[in-house]
Design an enzyme around this catalytic site. Structure first.
Site, short mmCIF file in Angstrom:
data_model
loop_
_atom_site.label_atom_id
_atom_site.label_comp_id
_atom_site.label_asym_id
_atom_site.label_seq_id
_atom_site.Cartn_x
_atom_site.Cartn_y
_atom_site.Cartn_z
N GLU A 1 5.45 9.04 -2.93
CA GLU A 1 5.48 8.41 -4.25
C GLU A 1 5.69 6.90 -4.09
OE1 GLU A 1 4.75 10.39 -6.67
OE2 GLU A 1 4.90 12.11 -5.33
N GLU B 1 17.53 -9.64 -0.71
CA GLU B 1 16.63 -8.82 0.10
C GLU B 1 16.78 -9.15 1.59
OE1 GLU B 1 12.50 -8.43 -1.06
OE2 GLU B 1 12.96 -9.00 -3.11
N HIS C 1 12.21 -2.88 -1.95
CA HIS C 1 11.55 -3.05 -3.25
C HIS C 1 12.44 -3.91 -4.15
CE1 HIS C 1 8.74 -2.23 -6.41
NE2 HIS C 1 9.74 -1.93 -7.22
N ARG D 1 0.85 -1.20 0.00
CA ARG D 1 0.00 0.00 0.00
C ARG D 1 0.88 1.24 0.00
NH1 ARG D 1 -5.17 -0.76 1.20
NH2 ARG D 1 -5.64 -2.91 1.74
N ASN E 1 11.43 1.06 3.16
CA ASN E 1 10.74 0.04 2.35
C ASN E 1 11.79 -0.77 1.60
OD1 ASN E 1 8.57 -1.25 0.87
ND2 ASN E 1 9.06 0.06 -0.88
#
Ligand code: GAR
Length: 215
Positions: free
Chosen positions: A142, A173, A108, A90, A106
């Site tokens: 963004e 990751e 990604h 989200r 975050n």
């Protein structure tokens, strides 16, 4: 440092954080995990490791604002100092981000700003790039944007599918995310506009830049 982790699914990055804490490599406390839906694997991981969690489903709230206010309250009540989006699907509004300025990160699965949004690995395979990677970045309004803290790269092979690329990326990751959390907890991550510097880290290496220290 007290961590709050937001998840939407499998939770393998959450597991990497749990493992790093349990192994004593990451000196943080997992204060609360927020899941945005029931029945996901990430919740089972919390139960198995006795980590406090809450399910806050957007559908149970009249507005996005109420949903985010509830998340902020849950994180503040748990004394969270750093919010980690680990497969949280989200986009967060300024309301949320203002509650934790420069304290939301975050992970990604692309070298941002390439392939933002959903299915980044599929986008990379379809585009035909020969190098892809993963990014840990500060979160802005963004989607999958925001100042990059660390990236790792890897070659995309001719025979790669979304699945094989995702699988290889995940191993990176799981190393880069706990490392960045550790750097932040050590107070070594400094931001100057869009540029982020990890003090004392070794730059100029691949596949991880800056180079990992403990993970
Ligand atoms: C991970 O590959 C993560 O990078 C990605 O979702 C997956 C979650 O896996 N995140 C995004 O695409 C964010 N836009 P996990 O639930 O096993 O950690």
């Amino acid at each position: 440092m007290n961590l709050g982790v937001l998840v939407s699914g499998r939770g393998s990055n959450l597991q990497a954080i749990i493992d790093a804490i349990e192994q004593g490599k990451l000196k943080c406390r997992l204060s609360v995990v927020l899941a945005d839906r029931e029945g996901i694997q990430a919740i089972q991981r919390c139960q198995r490791h006795r980590i406090p969690y809450k399910v806050l489903n957007r559908r149970d709230f009249e507005s996005r604002q109420e949903f985010e206010e509830r998340m902020v309250r849950a994180l503040q009540e748990a004394g969270v100092e750093l919010v980690v989006l680990a497969g949280f699907m989200r986009v967060l509004s300024p309301l949320f981000l203002k509650a934790f300025p420069e304290r939301v990160i975050n992970i990604h699965p692309s070298l941002t700003p390439a392939f933002q949004g959903l299915n980044a690995q599929r986008q990379a395979v379809h585009y035909g790039v020969r190098i892809s990677g993963c990014t840990v970045h500060f979160v802005t309004e963004e989607l999958d944007d925001g100042p990059v803290i660390a990236q790792a790269c890897l070659p995309v092979l001719p025979e790669d599918t979304e699945e094989t690329l995702s699988e290889r990326l995940l191993t990176y990751e799981h190393r880069i995310l706990p490392q960045v959390i550790s750097w932040i907890s050590q107070g070594r991550v400094k931001t100057e506009g869009r540029k982020v510097l990890v003090e004392g880290a070794q730059y100029g290496t691949l596949p991880f830049n800056p180079n990992l220290e403990d993970f």
